[in-house]
Design an enzyme around this catalytic site. Structure first.
Site, PDB file in Angstrom:
ATOM      1  CB  ALA A   1      -0.836  -0.064   1.235  1.00  0.00           C
ATOM      2  CG  HIS A   2      -1.225   5.222   0.389  1.00  0.00           C
ATOM      3  ND1 HIS A   2      -2.035   6.157   0.282  1.00  0.00           N
ATOM      4  CD2 HIS A   2      -1.768   4.072   1.495  1.00  0.00           C
ATOM      5  CE1 HIS A   2      -3.019   5.828   1.303  1.00  0.00           C
ATOM      6  NE2 HIS A   2      -2.770   4.711   2.062  1.00  0.00           N
ATOM      7  CG  ASN A   3       3.018   7.388   2.033  1.00  0.00           C
ATOM      8  OD1 ASN A   3       1.802   7.497   1.493  1.00  0.00           O
ATOM      9  ND2 ASN A   3       3.842   8.258   1.898  1.00  0.00           N
TER      10      ASN A   3
END
EC number: 2.3.1.191
Lengths: 349, 349, 349
Positions: free
Chosen positions: B244-246
């Protein structure tokens, strides 16, 4: 998706096995379950537990079993059959062919066929397909954006949906159905830790699928380290399944969505693997075994056995444990009480 | 996938580290495990537990460790080596290059390169590739149907398989291998509930992979909300993994198939995550930690620790619990019995 | 991904709702969390638990809530707002539009549009898109390598990323966002065992998504057996989710990555399903229910309830059990001890 399907056509398809009771004059506009069907719809009694719903159904044409004795309403047609579910499948197959006609043979002008590839004159090759050097395509249908690798083979009757990758040297059997986005023959996940880094182990095998295999959307099947990752005849694989290198799946297995099977594990024939189950590597699963959804298999599974759990255990034991686990809070309380009681008892000395 | 590989070529590859015992005159037609090899095959003793299988192996050429003393059969060649598995990898690498030659540099005539993109003269760009405005492609190999977004970069030596998407502004490191269907730089999953609906939070970061990263087939790595989702050097990601993001993944990690890592979680170096494990968001996993397959990680994991379970617990505790759980039915019975016994005992009063 | 964004532009976007305290003269080069921001960055206090981090933040511009009273450092600008997270989203949206400008309307010369398809003059159709016969494309944006099937519809404002497949007869609602590699309208997984083999049940329904639905990368949504698989307005689906045939998802649901929902299951409105959860078929999940990540749902779930576990149970019970399970080894020991004690007690006789 409006249909306009006639009862005449249905009677043609079902033939002599079907007894008509009542009458419906219009066309059929849709297919729906007993409770959701409206006037103009076709419905069916496939599962005896819905028997009571037939009387309330608004469907205009109903497929019912031969022993269903109640009479149709006015303007309603009952077709009595030995196997209403199978009859429905025959009708749906006919509708499917009318909705989704088989594309004509030929190669779309945008497709790229490498010079030494062989494509059958009966094949249909869609827009933006890429057929690699030495590949052999039989009387198969390839939709758009299909990538076929070097020296890969696709046999007669196969249906390859949009955006499928068939890797180098892989062999796709007769009448296989590969759904959109699936990847056959990606590199196996193999590394040896050496010199402070994970060194890739070359994966020089392929994937071979036997006849009548289905592979779901965005499923991935890795090529073997060497030799072949094998899928047996008639096996049906759902969406987003992961099958690692050197796995061997037997015939007529069902592998439901999001299952993962690790490297070199073998499944016998007729194995059923429920959704999201995971199998560790180098295991043997015997024929006819049934692995419930979400199960984590970390050791061999005997033929015909049923397992469930994390990690897998006999299904009966799992079900018993699922009940007992909920009683754990109570057990801890009872135990504390019992300890107190025992302490308060007179001791020997 | 028939090979025709010579022992002369093998000796060239293995060089002086290899002592030959016995002789085989033919060519090598395949590679197989000790028990499955047939005449004409190459096999190897990589794992000491298969030592007894060497004597029965039908393989014509065998890679064995230096301390393996039994003599080959007539017409059989033993090659004695310090590390037979590594030697096999060298041979396979050579075979792989012969089976799958590196495509020549150049841009396929069907590829679309936006005018302000830069493509190295050493790059190989396959059929139906799309290279977005401002993208920079180094001496990399792109197979068919690859989509490269606006201002994305692909560095030297990268291998991008068929049907990969590299999103806008993402950076793919040197010698990365991106397998078919993977998606780098899809939008992160971020919403704020506002005005009766989930409002999308713009995702304006990117994905940056360091050198020597592998990304499996149909794996997805989301772009950061802002900043970068990062994958460290030498990390190898299997098929159908979701990052997922980050998220930040350290160096030389192994992330096995179907793992999911939620937003902003960070992994140290050398972390191993088993198949189908899931990690919640905003967690820290220390370097060298090992997370067993199927584990649900919902809190931070210390460096060098081993965890397993749903939710995660120390692996030793999980293994002990897995044994005890199966004894729960018995415990409940014993407890009922003990309660009865205690009730039947004379009380103080 | 270097930005050069001005505080003037930020004040334009935030308008009157924003009170400026302090001053920063330069441009904004990036956005980062409070602890990671450097000089030149924009940061924000969205979650009260990070309140203490504001004082230490190196960010040059900070979005803070109206009740944040401490003064900025020299050269630092505080913008006081009712909802800093929402303000940040507005700014990011503006940045996103500058980084990723909407492509101009028009059809890329490489795209293939079948003669009887209708494409709006406001649509943007990217390279290598295939639009099937009878399809209708509104004022939507299609990136590269998109495949749209026969008679499918894509409504106004939809954004279809690279390598998406929209199957025959499927309907994609207004302002949907379909991320790379997702597959809408693959065949449902339906077989009847007959004549010694799994016979495919034709899947003649479609998929219909309402307005404002997001579908993640490599997610798959199967077409209905008949009728429609339905996704309600405002529902947001993450990456690698599997939604089987005839599933109905209500409005404003959140379905996190790698969830699997089996055939004919229905979700009410506002349901939240955590990552990697699995739902069996033919179930009902009531509105507002919350299913924790990794949960295996095998029976109906009541509206507004929270469940977790394998199989699912009330979240409170699961949490209690997770604590008690870790005490099992101790319980077994205490039990053995108690049994011994009881045996040593004087009995009645």
């Amino acid at each position: 998706m409006a249909l306009a399907y006639t009862t005449t056509r249905i009677l043609e398809i079902l033939g002599d096995d079907c007894a008509a009771v009542g009458a419906y004059e219009g066309t059929i506009q849709g297919i729906a379950s007993l409770s959701e069907a409206q006037a103009g719809d076709l419905s069916f009694l496939g599962n005896p537990k819905y028997r009571a719903s037939v009387a309330d159904s608004q469907a205009s044409v109903l497929l019912v079993p031969q022993d269903y004795d109640a009479a149709p309403k006015s303007g309603q047609l009952f077709l009595k059959l030995e196997n209403p579910s199978f009859a429905l499948a025959l009708i749906c197959r006919d509708i499917e062919l009318s909705l989704l006609p088989k594309p004509a043979a030929g190669i779309h002008p945008t497709a790229v066929i490498e010079p030494d590839a062989e494509v059958s004159s009966e094949a249909s090759i869609g827009a933006f397909c890429y057929i690699g050097p030495g590949a052999k395509i039989g009387a198969a249908t390839l939709s758009s954006h299909v990538s076929v690798g070097r020296s890969a083979q696709i046999k007669d009757g196969a249906l390859i949906a949009s955006r499928v990758s068939v890797g180098d040297y892989c062999v796709i059997g007769e009448r296989n159905r590969l759904l959109p986005g699936c990847v056959i023959g990606s590199d196996g996940y193999g590394y040896e830790y050496f010199d402070g880094a994970h060194q890739r182990v070359p994966q020089i095998g392929n994937v071979v699928t036997a006849a009548d295999v289905d592979v779901g959307a965005n499923t991935t099947i890795d090529r073997a380290r060497f030799g072949s990752t094998q899928i047996g005849a008639g096996t049906k694989i759902d969406n987003q399944v992961q099958i690692a290198h050197n796995v061997r799946v037997g015939q007529h297995c069902l592998i439901v969505a999001q299952v993962g099977i690790s490297g070199s594990t073998t499944l016998g024939d007729g194995v059923i693997v429920g959704g999201q189950a995971g199998l560790a590597g180098h295991l043997k699963v015997g024929s006819g075994a049934m692995i419930a959804g979400g199960t984590a298999v970390v050791s061999d599974i005997e033929a015909q056995s049923k397992v469930r759990g994390y990690p897998a255990m006999p299904m009966m034991l799992f079900n018993r444990m699922a009940v007992l686990q909920r009683k754990l809070p109570d057990l801890f309380k009872r135990f504390d009480q019992l300890e107190k009681t025992v302490k308060s008892l007179p001791s020997e000395s």
